[in-house]
Write a protein that holds these residues in place. Structure first.
Motif, short mmCIF file in Angstrom:
data_model
loop_
_atom_site.label_atom_id
_atom_site.label_comp_id
_atom_site.label_asym_id
_atom_site.label_seq_id
_atom_site.Cartn_x
_atom_site.Cartn_y
_atom_site.Cartn_z
N VAL A 153 26.84 53.52 34.15
CA VAL A 153 27.58 53.82 32.92
C VAL A 153 27.24 52.81 31.83
O VAL A 153 27.03 53.17 30.66
N THR A 154 27.15 51.53 32.20
CA THR A 154 26.79 50.50 31.21
C THR A 154 25.42 50.77 30.62
O THR A 154 25.22 50.72 29.39
N ALA A 155 24.45 51.04 31.49
CA ALA A 155 23.09 51.31 31.01
C ALA A 155 23.03 52.57 30.17
O ALA A 155 22.26 52.66 29.22
N SER A 156 23.87 53.55 30.50
CA SER A 156 23.87 54.81 29.73
C SER A 156 24.29 54.56 28.28
O SER A 156 23.78 55.20 27.36
N ALA A 157 25.21 53.60 28.08
CA ALA A 157 25.61 53.27 26.72
C ALA A 157 24.45 52.68 25.94
O ALA A 157 24.27 52.95 24.75
N MET A 158 23.62 51.86 26.62
CA MET A 158 22.45 51.28 25.97
C MET A 158 21.45 52.36 25.55
O MET A 158 20.88 52.32 24.46
N ILE A 159 21.26 53.33 26.42
CA ILE A 159 20.34 54.43 26.11
C ILE A 159 20.87 55.22 24.91
O ILE A 159 20.10 55.61 24.02
N GLY A 160 22.19 55.46 24.89
CA GLY A 160 22.78 56.20 23.78
C GLY A 160 22.59 55.49 22.45
O GLY A 160 22.32 56.14 21.42
N THR B 190 20.57 58.43 32.88
CA THR B 190 20.12 59.23 31.74
C THR B 190 21.04 60.42 31.51
O THR B 190 21.38 60.76 30.37
N ILE B 191 21.47 61.06 32.60
CA ILE B 191 22.40 62.19 32.48
C ILE B 191 23.73 61.73 31.88
O ILE B 191 24.30 62.36 30.99
N LEU B 192 24.22 60.58 32.37
CA LEU B 192 25.48 60.04 31.83
C LEU B 192 25.35 59.68 30.35
O LEU B 192 26.31 59.81 29.58
N ALA B 193 24.14 59.24 29.95
CA ALA B 193 23.92 58.84 28.56
C ALA B 193 24.07 60.01 27.59
O ALA B 193 24.24 59.79 26.38
N CYS B 194 24.00 61.21 28.09
CA CYS B 194 24.17 62.37 27.22
C CYS B 194 25.59 62.49 26.67
O CYS B 194 25.83 63.25 25.74
N SER B 195 26.53 61.74 27.25
CA SER B 195 27.91 61.74 26.75
C SER B 195 28.13 60.50 25.88
O SER B 195 28.16 59.38 26.39
#
Length: 479
Positions: free
Chosen positions: A119-126, A355-360
């Motif tokens: 989840v933390t990494a997904s925020a970075m991708i976003g 990556t999938i989580l980053a879509c949110s």
């Protein structure tokens, strides 16, 4: 096919010592850690966190004093707790916890920790995607949006996620080198962007700055719908936003490669450049955006306003250099659940999930709240591991109890962790706190004390000669 074969050959040759101490021949110099922590903590998310202090109506004096003290406490937490534990054991937090708690608890912890890292990494991708979207004229979510804005934006997320995941599969060495390439120039971009926007707020000289800061940037008045941040919010957030890494010992995965425990001082480069200067600079940019009538700017918009295309590139790279080590840690956590599976394969899977989580965009919009919950869950485990490594031998208690007794479950760890998380939540609710981080330190202390007491009551063997012998082998061989 040839490229795929070459990739598999290279990643199969990477040994990350997931279930053994890092050998002396593989330890790294201080420069490696300066680049790593600078790249991770001078991040794209600074364009999210810095504006939070503006939106929540923090006063200028509270921001500067809170960040100064909070980042000092964070640095000391790495120096005094995390780095010494990492250098003494040379193991990851995940393997060390397995030796202490047994497979049962570490399976739960690794599952939770792996997901939280994702989840933390997904925020970075976003955040990185918001910058790429501006380059391609694709509208991305703002700081308060919870849902994707378009299929094209989702496509950008997947492209960025692929790059980050591939880098992470090559292990600590490549992640560190990637950070060292980009870390030196990112602070310059943050600083320059903030300074460049000051004239638009009415700052024409150094003497004007604090007056303008109090009147137009950190005014002490939150925008509609936001709670007010005080000095204590700022100080505690600066100290504990990465508490899972330092007090929670997640960065044992990084500092186990350090020659000396004093290398924990490298964290100061990330704290005072990334979590001080960059938060100040991005707060200035947010104030300019609000003055121009933009009520919900994206991180990319804020960066573009201050430094143009260079600012956008900075956001993209800053997101990468933070997400890379985060996905790397997540891979190590999940690898503990499947020890016979190659780490690089697990890292690829973790990268896909991230990556999938980053879509949110919700993970960006609610980043401060998420990090607070993360601290409540992870920090007590760090206290338990610290007590086991440094306190138990002095009290005549058995360290690495589950490993020595070949037990699947160390009941002392389960009791301590459960009571700590529950106690933290009760402190949060009973005292009607508006900030999860306020309950993190009581939870950490409760975990430390209850683990010592419960172990004293539950351990049958009073002698620890075998444990002292094991620890001496570890220390003599690797330090």
């Amino acid at each position: 096919m040839q490229l795929k074969k070459l990739f598999k050959e290279q990643v199969n040759n990477v040994n990350e010592y997931e279930r053994e101490p890092v050998p002396k021949s593989e330890v790294k110099g201080f420069k490696s850690f300066v680049g790593m922590v600078s790249g991770e903590h001078i991040a794209g998310t600074e364009f999210v966190i810095g504006p939070l202090f503006v939106l929540h109506g923090a006063a200028a004096k509270d921001v500067f004093l809170g960040l100064l003290l909070g980042n000092l406490l964070a640095t000391l937490s790495w120096v005094l707790f995390c780095a010494p534990a990492a250098v003494k054991t040379r193991t990851t937090i995940f393997y060390q916890l397995e030796r202490i708690s047994g497979k049962g608890i570490v399976t739960l912890y690794n599952s939770v920790n792996g997901l939280l890292f994702c989840v933390t990494a997904s925020a970075m991708i976003g955040v990185s995607a918001s910058a790429v979207g501006i380059m391609l004229d694709i509208k991305g979510p703002g700081l308060n949006d919870l849902y994707p804005t378009s299929p094209l934006w989702v496509g950008i997320i997947f492209a960025i996620g692929a790059v980050i995941t591939i880098v992470a599969t090559f292990g600590f060495d490549k992640v560190s080198k990637f950070a060292n390439i980009f870390a030196p120039w990112m602070p310059v971009i943050f600083f320059s962007a903030g300074v460049a926007m000051l004239p638009q707020l009415g700052v024409t000289s150094v003497s004007d700055f604090f007056q303008v800061a109090e009147e137009k940037i950190w005014t002490g008045v939150p925008i509609d719908g936001q709670t007010k941040y005080t000095f204590w919010h700022i100080m505690i957030f600066a100290w504990l936003c990465n508490s899972a890494m330092h007090l929670g010992l997640a960065d044992m995965s990084i500092y186990r490669y350090a020659k000396k425990s004093t290398y924990g001082l490298a964290s100061a480069f990330g704290m005072f450049i990334g979590h001080f200067m960059a938060w100040i600079a991005s707060g200035i940019l947010c104030a300019v955006a609000l003055q121009m009538g933009e009520t919900n700017p994206s991180p990319g918009q804020i960066a573009f306003m201050g430094a143009g295309v260079t600012g956008l590139i900075c956001v993209v790279i800053a997101g990468w250099t933070t997400a890379n080590p985060t996905i790397y840690r997540s891979g190590l956590a999940v690898q503990g659940l499947f020890p016979k599976m190659k780490r690089w394969k697990i890292t690829l899977i973790v990268g896909c999930v991230t990556t999938i989580l980053a879509c949110s965009p919700a993970f960006v919009a609610k980043l401060d709240q998420f990090l607070g919950v993360y601290a409540l869950c992870a920090a007590p485990i760090g206290a338990i591991v610290l007590a086991d490594i440094f306190i138990f031998p002095k009290l005549g208690l058995q360290s690495n109890y589950a490993e020595k007794k070949k037990s699947m479950l160390n009941l002392s760890v389960l009791i301590s962790w459960a009571l700590s998380v529950l106690g933290s939540y009760l402190v949060y609710k009973v005292f009607d706190l508006d900030f999860y981080f306020f309950a993190a330190i009581p939870g950490w202390l409760l975990g430390f004390v209850t683990y010592i007491i419960s172990s004293k009551l539950l351990q049958r063997d009073t002698g620890n000669e075998e444990d002292v012998e094991f620890q001496n082998i570890t220390v003599d061989e690797f330090n």
